[in-house]
Design a protein around this motif. Structure first.
Motif, PDB file in Angstrom:
ATOM      1  N   ILE A  93       0.844  -1.205   0.000  1.00 32.16           N
ATOM      2  CA  ILE A  93       0.000   0.000   0.000  1.00 32.16           C
ATOM      3  C   ILE A  93       0.873   1.246   0.000  1.00 32.16           C
ATOM      4  CG2 ILE A  93      -1.668   1.302   1.344  1.00 32.16           C
ATOM      5  CD1 ILE A  93      -2.500  -1.528   2.474  1.00 32.16           C
ATOM      6  N   LEU A 127       1.133   4.323  -2.797  1.00 34.91           N
ATOM      7  CA  LEU A 127       1.034   5.760  -2.515  1.00 34.91           C
ATOM      8  C   LEU A 127       2.257   6.481  -3.066  1.00 34.91           C
ATOM      9  CD1 LEU A 127      -0.421   5.788   1.096  1.00 34.91           C
ATOM     10  CD2 LEU A 127      -1.584   6.140  -1.054  1.00 34.91           C
ATOM     11  N   ILE A 138      -4.559   9.933  -8.678  1.00 37.40           N
ATOM     12  CA  ILE A 138      -5.733   9.736  -7.830  1.00 37.40           C
ATOM     13  C   ILE A 138      -6.352   8.363  -8.095  1.00 37.40           C
ATOM     14  CG2 ILE A 138      -8.061  10.537  -7.412  1.00 37.40           C
ATOM     15  CD1 ILE A 138      -6.113  12.272  -6.087  1.00 37.40           C
ATOM     16  N   ILE A 166      -4.525   5.733  -6.320  1.00 35.39           N
ATOM     17  CA  ILE A 166      -4.873   5.623  -4.903  1.00 35.39           C
ATOM     18  C   ILE A 166      -6.231   4.956  -4.750  1.00 35.39           C
ATOM     19  CG2 ILE A 166      -5.383   6.892  -2.811  1.00 35.39           C
ATOM     20  CD1 ILE A 166      -3.390   8.957  -3.655  1.00 35.39           C
ATOM     21  N   ILE A 167      -7.224   5.437  -5.524  1.00 34.85           N
ATOM     22  CA  ILE A 167      -8.587   4.932  -5.329  1.00 34.85           C
ATOM     23  C   ILE A 167      -8.639   3.433  -5.626  1.00 34.85           C
ATOM     24  CG2 ILE A 167     -10.945   4.973  -6.207  1.00 34.85           C
ATOM     25  CD1 ILE A 167     -10.690   7.890  -6.653  1.00 34.85           C
ATOM     26  N   TYR A 219      -6.083   1.028  -6.556  1.00 35.40           N
ATOM     27  CA  TYR A 219      -5.156   0.054  -5.970  1.00 35.40           C
ATOM     28  C   TYR A 219      -5.138   0.131  -4.454  1.00 35.40           C
ATOM     29  CZ  TYR A 219      -3.678  -1.302 -10.536  1.00 35.40           C
ATOM     30  OH  TYR A 219      -3.670  -1.788 -11.797  1.00 35.40           O
ATOM     31  N   ALA A 220      -4.789   1.338  -3.949  1.00 32.89           N
ATOM     32  CA  ALA A 220      -4.650   1.445  -2.498  1.00 32.89           C
ATOM     33  C   ALA A 220      -5.997   1.377  -1.798  1.00 32.89           C
ATOM     34  CB  ALA A 220      -3.930   2.743  -2.151  1.00 32.89           C
ATOM     35  N   GLY A 221      -7.012   1.997  -2.416  1.00 29.50           N
ATOM     36  CA  GLY A 221      -8.276   2.125  -1.711  1.00 29.50           C
ATOM     37  C   GLY A 221      -9.186   0.928  -1.836  1.00 29.50           C
ATOM     38  N   ALA A 222      -9.199   0.295  -2.998  1.00 29.61           N
ATOM     39  CA  ALA A 222     -10.187  -0.768  -3.202  1.00 29.61           C
ATOM     40  C   ALA A 222      -9.548  -2.157  -3.198  1.00 29.61           C
ATOM     41  CB  ALA A 222     -10.925  -0.536  -4.512  1.00 29.61           C
ATOM     42  N   MET A 264      -6.459  -3.244  -2.416  1.00 33.69           N
ATOM     43  CA  MET A 264      -5.676  -3.673  -1.264  1.00 33.69           C
ATOM     44  C   MET A 264      -6.548  -3.893  -0.032  1.00 33.69           C
ATOM     45  SD  MET A 264      -2.849  -4.308  -2.361  1.00 33.69           S
ATOM     46  CE  MET A 264      -2.125  -4.778  -0.815  1.00 33.69           C
ATOM     47  N   VAL A 265      -7.658  -3.145   0.055  1.00 33.52           N
ATOM     48  CA  VAL A 265      -8.568  -3.400   1.173  1.00 33.52           C
ATOM     49  C   VAL A 265      -9.118  -4.818   1.069  1.00 33.52           C
ATOM     50  CG1 VAL A 265     -10.751  -2.754   2.215  1.00 33.52           C
ATOM     51  CG2 VAL A 265      -9.190  -0.997   1.492  1.00 33.52           C
TER      52      VAL A 265
END
Lengths: 189, 169, 358
Positions: free
Chosen positions: B34, B38, B54, B57-58, B60-63, B65-66
């Motif tokens: 994560i 970023l 953005i 982030i949204i 890969y990191a936000g959806a 990886m969660v």
């Protein structure tokens, strides 16, 4: 008697929309909010004595407990200063928590004196469960549940109350005495 | 000025990428990944590609990886036991191919660097990387790939539903 | 360049001061007091300095002192590093969102155009969304690293709930985007100078869904399953104490302010007073000169903006103290079966209306 809650309430279409009902509920809570908010202002300014609030500031304000309330048990003290207790030991036996300790004393033949009285009468409030069995067992109307519940201490040893600390004039207990007479008279012993 | 920001971010990215590999606990690896995402987003921002950053982030990191974290926790993966590196002989072909690929990529990177294209940053138009231009490009020049990608996603979605649905008689 | 840097620095300081310094501590008091007043109680009023209680405002100081002096406890078997950084991960996104939130319009001060937003990103709306999705990690990691089954359950609930409601949130944002045709929050704010172009009227369904989704993202009642006290102790922060626990709470309160600010920008006319455009206001105070009138209007509009934010905080608190908690399956049902189709329908209807009007 079992009590059943009907959980299959059919909701109307309007209720199932959910949002109008939420708004209705929020209307109620925010009405309380605004009424109380503006009701507070004159109170804070000192113009009004009564708050529009049901709760009490506990140590400063206190409510009158109902007569059926069971606070700490106390010994009734007759007008001449002696306990009404005859040290029969029934309360000691009735006590489920064994918090009462009695050492009786007897009249050695003197006239115009009590037959029996407790020499030592200790109640350990750290053990007492405030069940009221002692009051119920007492044949002499000597031990009563008072409305005093503020018996918290920092030291457990201080919670052992002796006879002198327990004695309360009968006059103060009159209401409770009448209440117990009414209550236990109905029970068919 | 840009290099002042670039080098810390790039260094952090590499460190975190190594962390993904060398971490023994799966959650630690995921966290490193994560962080690296970023960092990549930061590099995209340096390249004036705000929209891509953005999205990085949204998505890969936000959806994604969660979901990774969710699955790791659901399976309650513990730390891996001391990893033994196992090589099998029939992997030799794949190894050689990977090596060739890596050398090729490295060669290309070196090639690009020696051409000295990096030294001359061209002045960008104001509309570069804005949402409007990207949207316009997506729906005019690249409308076919865009629609194909959406069809692919739809197929994946239907496939997931079919797999998850209990069998109907 | 130095002047610009200084202005940005002042703006960052202002935002930090008003969120961390003012809103976060005061909201702890407001929450106690408002819930008390709504429920016909009195609320916090005991902490006093020399006998003055000032409506219980000193409870803020008492709380802070308590948080600072408590033991910082890390449970056995916990992952120390992750356990320590997860509160930080929770707080930072809540604060980061304010980087793109404009709290005022554009004013001419001392011959210089000042835009009251820290960073006027072209992708501001997406930035808000991206940062909101990053906030998940703090809570998820907190639950996992605590080595506690209740915490793990709480973090699983957090992850699933936040993923579900992010979808709705994103699709609602699409509706707003279509109406205003821009992702810049300053542009969206500027468009709403016209009272009849407030997002509340253009996107009524979007307003309600965005509110629901953002409360779910913030994990407050009625969506507080991740920390459901009566089911899983305290959810993801069961094993936290002292200042780390405080940071989770601070994150929640700052996020309330953030939600209020975003709602104000997107749906509630940003910093504008209804029927009073900025030009009219500056015209009224023209006798003060350009800088003077601009300064006055700036103060008024920032005040209006924060008044609206406070209204939204009040609304969130009222919702929190009115509704009971949803069951877990009800949350999932609401998110996937009701809000998601509704937000898709919202996009469709918005598109059709825009097409017809053009």
């Amino acid at each position: 008697m079992a009590y059943y809650v009907n959980r299959n309430i059919k909701m109307t279409w309007w209720e199932r929309l959910y949002l109008p009902e939420i708004i209705k509920g929020m209307g109620i809570t925010s009405r309380h909010f605004f009424v109380n908010l503006f009701g507070f202002v004159p109170f804070l300014l000192g113009a009004k004595k009564e708050r529009p609030i049901m709760t009490v500031y506990y140590p400063e304000e206190q409510v009158q407990y109902p007569i059926a309330y069971r606070g700490r048990p106390v010994l009734a003290q007759n007008e001449d200063g002696q306990p009404a207790c005859v040290a029969c030991g029934l309360c000691e036996i009735a006590c489920p928590a064994y918090c009462i300790h009695i050492e009786p004393s007897e009249n050695s033949g003197k006239q115009n004196q009590y037959e029996r009285w407790p020499d030592v009468f200790n109640i350990d409030y750290a053990i007492c469960i405030f069940c009221g069995n002692c009051e119920e067992a007492c044949p002499e109307e000597a031990i009563f549940m008072s409305d005093d519940c503020e018996i918290s201490m920092l030291d457990r040893k201080q919670m052992l109350y002796t006879k002198e600390q327990l004695l309360t004039p009968v006059a103060d207990l009159q209401k409770r005495i009448e209440f117990t007479r009414n209550m236990y008279a109905k029970w068919n012993y | 000025m840009e290099l002042l920001i670039f080098y810390p971010i790039a260094g952090l990215c590499i460190a975190l990428a190594l962390g993904v590999i060398f971490n023994t606990s799966p959650v630690g690896s995921a966290m490193c990944l994560i962080g690296m995402m970023l960092g990549l987003a930061g590099i995209f921002v340096l390249l004036q590609a705000h929209f891509v950053a953005i999205l990085q982030i949204i998505i890969y990191a936000g959806a994604i990886m969660v979901l990774f974290m969710f699955v790791i926790m659901l399976l309650n993966l513990k730390e891996a036991a001391s990893a033994d590196w196992v090589t099998r002989s029939n992997n030799l072909f794949i190894s050689i191919m990977t090596g060739v690929l890596a050398i090729g990529i490295l060669y290309k990177i070196v090639d690009v660097i020696f051409i000295d294209k990096l030294d001359s940053p061209a002045t960008l138009p104001d509309s570069f990387g804005t949402v409007a231009t990207i949207g316009e490009a997506l729906f005019t020049d690249f409308v076919l790939p865009f629609e194909v990608a959406s069809l692919l996603l739809l197929a994946a979605m239907i496939g997931a539903v079919v797999l998850a649905k209990p069998k109907l008689d | 360049m130095w002047v610009d840097l200084a202005i940005t620095f002042v703006k960052i300081l202002f935002v930090l001061a008003i969120t961390v310094g003012f809103f976060a501590p005061v909201l702890t008091w407001v929450e106690r007091k408002q819930s008390a007043i709504m429920q016909d109680r009195i609320g916090a009023n005991r902490a006093d300095i020399l006998g003055f209680t000032v409506l219980g405002l000193f409870h803020i100081i008492a709380d802070a002192l308590k948080m600072f002096t408590k033991e910082d406890f890390i449970p056995q078997g916990a992952n120390k590093i992750l356990h320590t950084i997860s509160p930080i991960i929770a707080v930072v996104p809540a604060l980061l969102t304010f980087a793109v939130v404009p709290f005022g319009g554009q004013y001419t001060l001392f011959g210089k155009e000042v835009n009251l937003v820290i960073s006027d990103l072209d992708v501001g709306l997406l930035f808000v969304f991206a940062i909101a999705s990053l906030a998940t990690y703090g809570y998820v990691i907190a639950g996992w690293s605590s080595n506690n089954n209740w915490s793990l359950l709480g973090s699983m609930r957090t992850a699933s709930q936040m993923i579900s409601y992010e979808v709705t949130m994103g699709l609602t944002i699409v509706g707003v985007l279509m109406v205003y045709g821009s992702m810049k929050l300053t542009t969206i704010g500027a468009i709403q100078e016209d009272f009849f172009r407030w997002g509340l009227f253009l996107q009524p369904l979007g307003f309600v869904m965005f509110l629901a989704a953002s409360i779910a993202e913030n994990k407050r009642i009625p969506f507080d399953n991740p920390e459901a006290e009566s089911e899983i102790v305290a959810g993801y922060f069961t094993e936290y104490s002292g200042l780390k626990f405080g940071m989770f709470f601070m994150a929640e309160f700052i996020e309330m302010v953030t939600i209020g600010a975003i709602m104000t920008i997107l749906f509630f006319g940003a910093w504008h007073i209804p029927f009073l455009s900025t030009a009219t206001l500056i015209g009224w105070f023209d006798f003060l000169g350009t800088t003077g009138s601009n300064l006055l209007v700036m103060l008024i509009q920032v005040g209006v903006f924060f008044a609206k934010v406070i209204f939204f905080i009040w609304l969130q608190m009222t919702i929190r103290w009115t509704l009971p908690r949803f069951r877990y399956d009800q949350i999932m049902k609401l998110g996937w079966k009701i809000l998601l189709p509704l937000s898709l329908a919202n996009i469709l209807i918005t598109g059709i209306v825009i097409l017809v009007l053009n």
